[in-house]
Design a protein around this motif. Structure first.
Motif, PDB file in Angstrom:
ATOM      1  N   ALA A 121      31.220  41.296  28.505  1.00  0.00           N
ATOM      2  CA  ALA A 121      32.553  41.643  29.035  1.00  0.00           C
ATOM      3  C   ALA A 121      32.532  41.824  30.549  1.00  0.00           C
ATOM      4  N   TRP A 122      31.812  40.954  31.218  1.00  0.00           N
ATOM      5  CA  TRP A 122      31.678  41.032  32.678  1.00  0.00           C
ATOM      6  C   TRP A 122      32.926  40.441  33.331  1.00  0.00           C
ATOM      7  N   PRO A 123      33.328  40.958  34.514  1.00  0.00           N
ATOM      8  CA  PRO A 123      34.480  40.353  35.201  1.00  0.00           C
ATOM      9  C   PRO A 123      34.215  38.877  35.514  1.00  0.00           C
ATOM     10  N   TYR A 124      35.298  38.091  35.589  1.00  0.00           N
ATOM     11  CA  TYR A 124      35.124  36.650  35.824  1.00  0.00           C
ATOM     12  C   TYR A 124      34.444  36.401  37.162  1.00  0.00           C
ATOM     13  N   GLU A 125      33.426  35.552  37.090  1.00  0.00           N
ATOM     14  CA  GLU A 125      32.654  35.246  38.299  1.00  0.00           C
ATOM     15  C   GLU A 125      31.865  33.973  38.012  1.00  0.00           C
ATOM     16  N   LEU A 126      31.789  33.098  39.027  1.00  0.00           N
ATOM     17  CA  LEU A 126      30.886  31.956  38.885  1.00  0.00           C
ATOM     18  C   LEU A 126      29.590  32.319  39.597  1.00  0.00           C
ATOM     19  N   VAL A 127      28.484  32.197  38.887  1.00  0.00           N
ATOM     20  CA  VAL A 127      27.180  32.467  39.501  1.00  0.00           C
ATOM     21  C   VAL A 127      26.402  31.152  39.471  1.00  0.00           C
ATOM     22  N   ASN A 128      25.997  30.701  40.622  1.00  0.00           N
ATOM     23  CA  ASN A 128      25.327  29.392  40.732  1.00  0.00           C
ATOM     24  C   ASN A 128      26.107  28.307  39.984  1.00  0.00           C
ATOM     25  N   GLY A 129      27.423  28.382  40.107  1.00  0.00           N
ATOM     26  CA  GLY A 129      28.295  27.329  39.580  1.00  0.00           C
ATOM     27  C   GLY A 129      28.682  27.494  38.118  1.00  0.00           C
ATOM     28  N   VAL A 130      28.186  28.529  37.448  1.00  0.00           N
ATOM     29  CA  VAL A 130      28.460  28.681  36.010  1.00  0.00           C
ATOM     30  C   VAL A 130      29.045  30.073  35.749  1.00  0.00           C
ATOM     31  N   GLU A 131      30.018  30.144  34.831  1.00  0.00           N
ATOM     32  CA  GLU A 131      30.639  31.433  34.468  1.00  0.00           C
ATOM     33  C   GLU A 131      29.544  32.415  34.048  1.00  0.00           C
ATOM     34  N   VAL A 132      29.632  33.623  34.586  1.00  0.00           N
ATOM     35  CA  VAL A 132      28.509  34.570  34.487  1.00  0.00           C
ATOM     36  C   VAL A 132      28.042  34.795  33.045  1.00  0.00           C
ATOM     37  N   GLN A 133      28.968  34.863  32.093  1.00  0.00           N
ATOM     38  CA  GLN A 133      28.525  35.156  30.722  1.00  0.00           C
ATOM     39  C   GLN A 133      27.983  33.915  30.013  1.00  0.00           C
ATOM     40  N   MET A 191      39.852  32.656  30.693  1.00  0.00           N
ATOM     41  CA  MET A 191      40.445  32.865  29.373  1.00  0.00           C
ATOM     42  C   MET A 191      41.329  34.098  29.438  1.00  0.00           C
ATOM     43  N   THR A 192      41.981  34.429  28.319  1.00  0.00           N
ATOM     44  CA  THR A 192      42.926  35.546  28.400  1.00  0.00           C
ATOM     45  C   THR A 192      42.218  36.883  28.573  1.00  0.00           C
ATOM     46  N   SER A 193      40.965  36.973  28.142  1.00  0.00           N
ATOM     47  CA  SER A 193      40.239  38.219  28.425  1.00  0.00           C
ATOM     48  C   SER A 193      38.755  37.927  28.569  1.00  0.00           C
ATOM     49  N   THR A 194      38.079  38.898  29.180  1.00  0.00           N
ATOM     50  CA  THR A 194      36.635  38.770  29.354  1.00  0.00           C
ATOM     51  C   THR A 194      35.926  38.701  27.999  1.00  0.00           C
TER      52      THR A 194
END
Ligand SMILES: NC(=O)c1ccc[n+]([C@@H]2O[C@H](COP(=O)([O-])OP(=O)(O)OC[C@H]3O[C@@H](n4cnc5c(N)ncnc54)[C@H](OP(=O)(O)O)[C@@H]3O)[C@@H](O)[C@H]2O)c1
Length: 322
Positions: A121-133, A191-194
């Motif tokens: 349930a991490w906030p939306y973020e791209l890390v090295n080009g990929v969604e963190v989760q 998406m609509t939620s984390t």
């Protein structure tokens, strides 16, 4: 009846699993546990190690890994050479490759890989080009690719018992919308939620296990996946980061109802090392706590989706490594 209800909502049923009695001696074996410094990863390391296994703690923080090793070796002073820090960050593909090289150089075998690390349930973020989760899946895909030759070699040795790969998923795979693994853009989408993005990553953990097992036809390697339980661990850092004060309130109010890490680790310990997994010939199966086979969602059972994820993951590892 209560046990059945509890397991449906992600808690433990009444099955007993006694680690001491049900695990064989693991002397001479070698394991990797990702995220072995905390939560159920730490308990998994401890269980395998107490049975004689040499365990690599594949962690992103050297300090946390060394602290975890120190906590364990307090129990058995002098045996710290059988607990090894292995630098590994899910979000860094180069670390997966390097971890594979380190193991190849230092070990002649690898019996167990527990793909346990993750964020929720991490906030939306791209890390090295990929969604963190989504890294919950992709980092483990890269690591297992890097160690697969050693796993196969171990499985093919004369008299070998089965090699195990355990992919730690969650009941939260049910929160995923129908996955679209056709491109990086589609897995990276908002998406609509984390929780939906966490669900996507945990569904990918199941698809990965199924797709890997299908590619290991004839090999003495068992790949299984699980929901470990709803457990009181540091995983709640994610909701706190996403929801702030409200996340803290959820954490404070729910923690007393959750399973302990000792119980929450049991299902993955069972899949990593128990004899019963061989006796019952479990391959590509999904388990709920404690150590009980179950049926995941229809999406999770879709082999086309598992294959689509495999192809995307291969492409991404190539593309993002260059
Ligand atoms: N707790 C539950 O109720 C629950 C329910 C279902 C599934 N699960 C799954 O169980 C697994 C273990 O979770 P837990 O409850 O034990 O949580 P935890 O206590 O927060 O442990 C998570 C571990 O993953 C590591 N990690 C996170 N991001 C990483 C990264 N980028 N690279 C390498 N390591 C990373 C953490 O390292 P740091 O200490 O450095 O952050 C930590 O060692 C997760 O896959 C989770 O999705 C847990």
């Amino acid at each position: 009846m209560l046990g059945g209800l509890a397991s449906k909502v992600g808690f433990a049923n009444s099955r007993a699993f006694d680690i001491d009695a049900d695990l064989p001696d693991l002397s001479g074996k070698v394991a990797v546990v990702t995220g072995g410094n905390d939560g159920i990863g730490f308990i998994t390391v401890r269980a395998l190690w107490r049975k004689g296994c040499k365990v690599y703690l594949a962690c992103r923080s050297e300090q946390k890994a060394r602290d975890a090793i120190a906590r364990l070796t307090k129990e058995h002073p002098g045996s710290d050479h059988t607990l090894v820090f292995l630098p590994f960050d899910l979000t860094q593909l180069a670390s997966a490759k390097k971890a594979g090289e380190t193991l190849e150089q230092n070990e002649s075998r690898l019996d167990i890989v527990v793909c346990n690390a993750g964020v929720m349930a991490w906030p939306y973020e791209l890390v090295n080009g990929v969604e963190v989760q989504f890294w919950n899946h992709l980092g483990h895909f890269a690591l297992v690719q890097a160690v697969l030759p050693l796993l196969k070699k171990t499985a093919q040795a004369p008299g070998a018992t089965s090699v195990r790969v355990v992919s730690v998923s969650s009941v939260a795979h049910q929160m995923s919308p129908k996955p679209d693994y056709s491109s990086l853009e589609s897995v990276n989408r908002q998406m609509t939620s984390t929780w939906q993005r966490y669900g996507q990553s945990k569904l990918a953990n199941i698809h990965f296990a199924v797709a890997l097992q299908n590619r290991l036809e004839g090999e003495n390697i068992r790949v299984n996946t699980l929901h470990p339980g709803n457990i009181n661990t540091s995983l709640m850092r994610g909701p706190v980061a996403s929801y702030g004060f409200f996340g803290k309130v959820i954490k404070a109010t729910t923690s007393r109802f959750l399973m302990t890490p000792d119980d929450g680790a049991k299902t993955q310990i069972y899949l990593a090392a128990s004899r019963e997994v061989d006796e019952k010939d479990y391959r590509g199966k999904y388990f709920i706590p404690i150590a009980t086979p179950a049926t995941p969602t229809a999406y999770a059972q879709d082999k086309e989706l598992a294959d689509q994820l495999w192809r995307l993951s291969e492409d991404l590892v190539k593309q993002l490594s260059t």
